[in-house]
Scaffold this motif. Structure first.
Motif, mmCIF file in Angstrom:
data_model
loop_
_atom_site.group_PDB
_atom_site.id
_atom_site.type_symbol
_atom_site.label_atom_id
_atom_site.label_comp_id
_atom_site.label_asym_id
_atom_site.label_seq_id
_atom_site.Cartn_x
_atom_site.Cartn_y
_atom_site.Cartn_z
ATOM 1 N N GLY A 6 -7.146 -4.463 6.212
ATOM 2 C CA GLY A 6 -6.302 -4.370 5.365
ATOM 3 C C GLY A 6 -6.803 -5.557 3.645
ATOM 4 N N ILE A 25 -4.283 4.560 6.503
ATOM 5 C CA ILE A 25 -4.205 2.724 5.966
ATOM 6 C C ILE A 25 -3.270 1.865 7.130
ATOM 7 C CG2 ILE A 25 -4.043 1.244 3.702
ATOM 8 C CD1 ILE A 25 -6.621 2.401 3.559
ATOM 9 N N GLU A 26 -3.293 1.009 7.406
ATOM 10 C CA GLU A 26 -4.548 0.752 7.350
ATOM 11 C C GLU A 26 -5.765 1.111 8.390
ATOM 12 O OE1 GLU A 26 -1.674 -2.713 6.485
ATOM 13 O OE2 GLU A 26 -2.170 -1.311 8.270
ATOM 14 N N TYR A 66 -11.841 -5.662 1.145
ATOM 15 C CA TYR A 66 -12.479 -4.541 0.538
ATOM 16 C C TYR A 66 -13.864 -4.409 -0.468
ATOM 17 C CZ TYR A 66 -7.352 -3.645 0.368
ATOM 18 O OH TYR A 66 -6.270 -3.671 1.005
ATOM 19 N N ASN A 73 -12.326 -5.485 6.876
ATOM 20 C CA ASN A 73 -11.452 -4.136 6.267
ATOM 21 C C ASN A 73 -10.663 -2.734 6.919
ATOM 22 O OD1 ASN A 73 -12.513 -0.530 5.410
ATOM 23 N ND2 ASN A 73 -12.024 -2.159 4.444
ATOM 24 N N SER A 89 0.824 -1.177 -0.202
ATOM 25 C CA SER A 89 0.123 0.346 0.181
ATOM 26 C C SER A 89 1.087 1.332 0.257
ATOM 27 C CB SER A 89 -0.914 0.320 1.164
ATOM 28 O OG SER A 89 -1.587 -0.909 1.381
ATOM 29 N N GLU A 102 -7.803 -1.492 -3.235
ATOM 30 C CA GLU A 102 -7.902 -1.027 -1.995
ATOM 31 C C GLU A 102 -7.961 0.531 -3.264
ATOM 32 O OE1 GLU A 102 -4.853 -0.935 1.022
ATOM 33 O OE2 GLU A 102 -3.836 0.589 -0.425
#
Length: 409
Positions: free
Chosen positions: A402, A252-253, A405, A399, A31, A37
């Protein structure tokens, strides 16, 4: 730090260190800019892969973000293209070799600065990971990116955070005092000698969240010998983003930034009532002390409300990341729990009673309506509202770390 100095560093030590031959073994993912994502946190799950997604990777380095999103776009059949831009010829050569090893033909490689984007774009999505904090003028860099962004688009960014990097900045200063006039290879050699002699009281040695200096020379150089490295707290990041007329849609996360993940005392948590989500995130950063970086998705302020996908109807499709739903379901008793690693801490993820039956049917294709019907057949009288309570609890848990989604069917 001048552009020429920055270019010289990454010519000598392309970062991160990568071997194109390794592309045959694995795809490095992370990420920001994992395609599922991005779809979830920027486009509300509405990406249509029959339409070209035009992406800019600003400061692409040796290619991690570029290769990841280009491969995922190719796998999804998206006809869009990824534009890679970086100052370093050495870094670009590695990124190009990695793309060639994968047979990717949807990347345009360019040498240049993210401060000079005239003639490029506009882009639906921009990746800028680990770059802005190395600029002399980060606000100018982010304004440049915002100027290249299409209406309705978004930016995925990463900047360093100060508390989790305790010990890094005093070491940078110490090395700058004794190595500033040395060529790159001698700087690295001197840094290794110093690290080998540090007293046990040194903060870097006592920081369990930092280990880059134990890896490749490029990692050591980027961590301890970079002459321009400015970290951001959450309030400072929000100020930077606002100065570019953008807004933070997500961090994130998400669970990292939720105080109740780390503090369980209800009397303490009650004192946080009334704070905005960013103020709560800033409090969590202060309390944990372990955040080495902040990953954020940015959109224009008018797009914040629609940027993030919500489980709000039967047409929504849940998508797992790095998890095998059926395999987990087989070993998950009703009311069981999973565990997740967040910044070195193992946290429990309490799951609802029907987590197993739901996960068994999450394949990235089945909609919530499909899953509801299948689970209801097994569970008996299960209304849509009752199902959504169960799914909502499961979604919040996964979620947050992570692992799940949403996209629109």
């Amino acid at each position: 730090m001048s552009i020429d100095d920055l270019r010289a560093q990454y010519e000598a030590y392309p970062y991160p260190a990568r071997n194109p031959a390794d592309e045959k073994k694995r795809l490095i993912t992370g990420s920001p800019s994992h395609l599922d994502e991005v779809n979830h946190f920027v486009f509300g799950g509405r990406l249509d892969h029959s339409k070209p997604l035009n992406v800019l990777v600003a400061g692409g380095g040796t290619g991690d973000g570029t290769i990841m999103i280009a491969q995922q776009m190719a796998d999804a059949g998206n006809p869009g293209r990824v534009t890679y831009i970086d100052l370093s010829e050495s870094s670009r050569a590695i990124a190009e070799a990695r793309a060639k090893a994968r047979g990717l033909t949807n990347i345009d490689f360019r040498r240049g600065s993210l401060l000079e984007l005239d003639g490029l774009g506009p882009f639906d999505y921009i990746d800028c990971c680990g770059v802005l904090h190395h600029l002399d003028d980060p606000p100018a860099g982010l304004r440049s990116l915002a100027g290249a962004l299409k209406p309705g688009g978004g930016i995925g960014m990463m900047v360093y955070a100060p508390l989790g990097r305790t010990g890094v900045y005093p070491m940078q200063a110490a090395l700058r005092a004794i190595a500033h006039d040395l060529p790159p290879a001698e700087k690295v050699a001197l840094a290794k000698r110093l690290i080998g002699q540090l007293p046990r009281s040194n903060w870097l040695l006592n920081n369990p969240f930092i280990g880059d200096h134990k890896q490749a020379d490029a990692d050591l150089f980027d961590l301890l010998l970079h002459s321009c490295d400015r970290p951001y707290t959450i309030p400072e990041l929000a100020e930077l983003v606002g100065g570019a007329e953008l807004a933070i849609a997500a961090l994130i996360e998400p669970a990292r930034y939720e105080p109740s993940v780390w503090i369980k005392d209800p009397r303490v948590l009650k004192r946080l009532e009334g704070l905005s989500w960013l103020e709560r995130a800033a409090w969590a950063e202060q309390v944990t002390g372990s955040m080495t970086k902040h990953i954020a998705y940015l959109v224009r302020p008018q797009d914040v409300e629609t940027a993030i996908a919500r489980p709000d109807g039967p047409d929504v499709v849940p998508v797992l990341r790095d998890l095998d739903g059926p395999a987990i379901a087989r070993g998950l008793p009703p009311g069981g729990a999973l565990e997740a690693d967040l910044m070195g801490a193992v946290i429990p993820l309490p799951l609802p009673r029907l987590a197993g039956p739901i996960l068994a049917r999450v394949d990235g294709k089945a909609s919530l309506g499909d899953i509801h019907r299948a689970v209801a057949e097994k569970a008996g009288d299960l209304s849509w509202d009752a199902f959504m309570v169960q799914f909502g609890q499961l979604f919040a848990a996964l979620n947050g770390v992570g692992k799940m989604y949403l996209r629109r069917s």
